[in-house]
Design an enzyme around this catalytic site. Sequence first.
Site, PDB file in Angstrom:
ATOM      1  N   THR B   1      -5.737 -99.726  15.843  1.00 34.10           N
ATOM      2  CA  THR B   1      -6.013 -98.330  15.509  1.00 34.10           C
ATOM      3  C   THR B   1      -5.027 -97.417  16.235  1.00 34.10           C
ATOM      4  O   THR B   1      -4.693 -97.668  17.387  1.00 34.10           O
ATOM      5  CB  THR B   1      -7.444 -97.949  15.909  1.00 34.10           C
ATOM      6  OG1 THR B   1      -8.349 -98.870  15.292  1.00 34.10           O
ATOM      7  CG2 THR B   1      -7.780 -96.527  15.490  1.00 34.10           C
ATOM      8  N   ARG B  29     -16.057-103.976   5.279  1.00 39.23           N
ATOM      9  CA  ARG B  29     -16.522-103.294   6.498  1.00 39.23           C
ATOM     10  C   ARG B  29     -15.637-102.064   6.789  1.00 39.23           C
ATOM     11  O   ARG B  29     -14.425-102.115   6.688  1.00 39.23           O
ATOM     12  CB  ARG B  29     -16.456-104.266   7.670  1.00 39.23           C
ATOM     13  CG  ARG B  29     -16.808-103.651   9.034  1.00 39.23           C
ATOM     14  CD  ARG B  29     -15.580-103.236   9.803  1.00 39.23           C
ATOM     15  NE  ARG B  29     -15.907-102.792  11.166  1.00 39.23           N
ATOM     16  CZ  ARG B  29     -15.031-102.203  11.986  1.00 39.23           C
ATOM     17  NH1 ARG B  29     -13.792-101.994  11.592  1.00 39.23           N
ATOM     18  NH2 ARG B  29     -15.389-101.819  13.184  1.00 39.23           N
ATOM     19  N   GLY B  31     -15.080 -98.979   9.744  1.00 38.17           N
ATOM     20  CA  GLY B  31     -15.418 -98.566  11.097  1.00 38.17           C
ATOM     21  C   GLY B  31     -15.568 -97.065  11.223  1.00 38.17           C
ATOM     22  O   GLY B  31     -15.830 -96.363  10.243  1.00 38.17           O
ATOM     23  N   ASP B  32     -15.371 -96.581  12.420  1.00 34.41           N
ATOM     24  CA  ASP B  32     -15.614 -95.157  12.680  1.00 34.41           C
ATOM     25  C   ASP B  32     -14.445 -94.265  12.295  1.00 34.41           C
ATOM     26  O   ASP B  32     -14.624 -93.058  12.106  1.00 34.41           O
ATOM     27  CB  ASP B  32     -15.902 -94.948  14.171  1.00 34.41           C
ATOM     28  CG  ASP B  32     -14.717 -95.357  15.039  1.00 34.41           C
ATOM     29  OD1 ASP B  32     -14.265 -96.502  14.897  1.00 34.41           O
ATOM     30  OD2 ASP B  32     -14.243 -94.532  15.843  1.00 34.41           O
ATOM     31  N   THR B  52     -10.827 -94.912  19.423  1.00 37.39           N
ATOM     32  CA  THR B  52     -10.433 -96.289  19.118  1.00 37.39           C
ATOM     33  C   THR B  52     -11.373 -97.230  19.842  1.00 37.39           C
ATOM     34  O   THR B  52     -11.769 -96.971  20.978  1.00 37.39           O
ATOM     35  CB  THR B  52      -8.974 -96.541  19.543  1.00 37.39           C
ATOM     36  OG1 THR B  52      -8.637 -97.899  19.236  1.00 37.39           O
ATOM     37  CG2 THR B  52      -8.745 -96.290  21.018  1.00 37.39           C
ATOM     38  N   GLY B  53     -11.742 -98.305  19.174  1.00 37.61           N
ATOM     39  CA  GLY B  53     -12.657 -99.259  19.802  1.00 37.61           C
ATOM     40  C   GLY B  53     -13.541 -99.920  18.768  1.00 37.61           C
ATOM     41  O   GLY B  53     -13.205 -99.942  17.579  1.00 37.61           O
ATOM     42  N   GLY B  55     -15.885 -99.886  16.232  1.00 43.35           N
ATOM     43  CA  GLY B  55     -16.338 -98.784  15.401  1.00 43.35           C
ATOM     44  C   GLY B  55     -17.832 -98.664  15.240  1.00 43.35           C
ATOM     45  O   GLY B  55     -18.380 -97.557  15.169  1.00 43.35           O
TER      46      GLY B  55
END
Lengths: 175, 134
Positions: B1, B29, B31-32, B52-53, B55
């Site tokens: 990311t 899928r 993520g955030d 970032t991480g 999500g």
Amino acid sequence: MKNIAIAIHGGAGTITKKNLTPEQDKAYRAGLQEAVTAGHGLLAAGGSALDAVDLAVTLLEDNPLFNAGRGSVFTKEGKHEMDAAIMCGNTLEAGAVAGVRSVKNPIKLARAVLEHSDHVMLSGYGAEDFARNHGLAFAPEAYFFDAHRYKQWSEVRDSAVFMLDHTEQVDAKFG
Amino acid sequence: TVGAVALDQNGHTAAATSTGGMTNKNYNRIGDTPIIGAGTYANNATCAISCTGHGEYFMRAVVAYDVSCLIEYKGLSLQQACDEVVMQKLVRFGGEGGLIALNKAGEVVLSFNSEGMYRASKKNGEPTFVGIYR
């Protein structure tokens, strides 16, 4: 010069500092330096914050070292699915795309959604149609191929495990 | 990311985030990153944020907007708000990752709770900062 600032990130769960070779360290730092310098230069020239984040993220998307755009990791199907978002702090306008394939720069598509759509978030095939209608660049699968990321994926593709960016040790299942 | 936050000469802020997701992800899928308020948020009145991480945790914690709310409603500083969300709340959720944030005053915060975080920033005429953490 009036107050200007830019900050960028190149991900989480990427190769840890202790495991970076000197060559990798140099390459990652160069990629970060290029993006932040370009964004700052644009701001110093009077450009908008929206243009600056767009430019910095585009440069990072074009760099295969980072997990976005060209450097995107492999999905279970061996494909590349990308997400992106952009938001203006002045107008609170936002644009986002999810699960798009073959779009060269997803952040450009998110920007197009912000500027040319009544919606905030588009996904999948519909988002790709929107990209075509607005003349955004697409790239073949080969553009997104990276041998290191392929190897990472090969190690887990027959399992239910999925990994954050370059995660070096597979020891957990998330989600 | 990857992501960026910026402040321009007119005092306007912006945030952007882009990702290829997680290796071997399935079932489309998401993520955030593309979820406004979870992974990306900008508001001149509070801050601009890119996350970032993992999500899933960032979505549950509504991380980016939560930082903004702590500034807007509780009067926390940018640093305090980021630390509260990333180092306290997100850790309680079990989420790994971090964020970059800045505000209209030009304050820049890089907050993270995991390994392998790559960051860079530049303010006004100051030297460029590039950091690779842990």
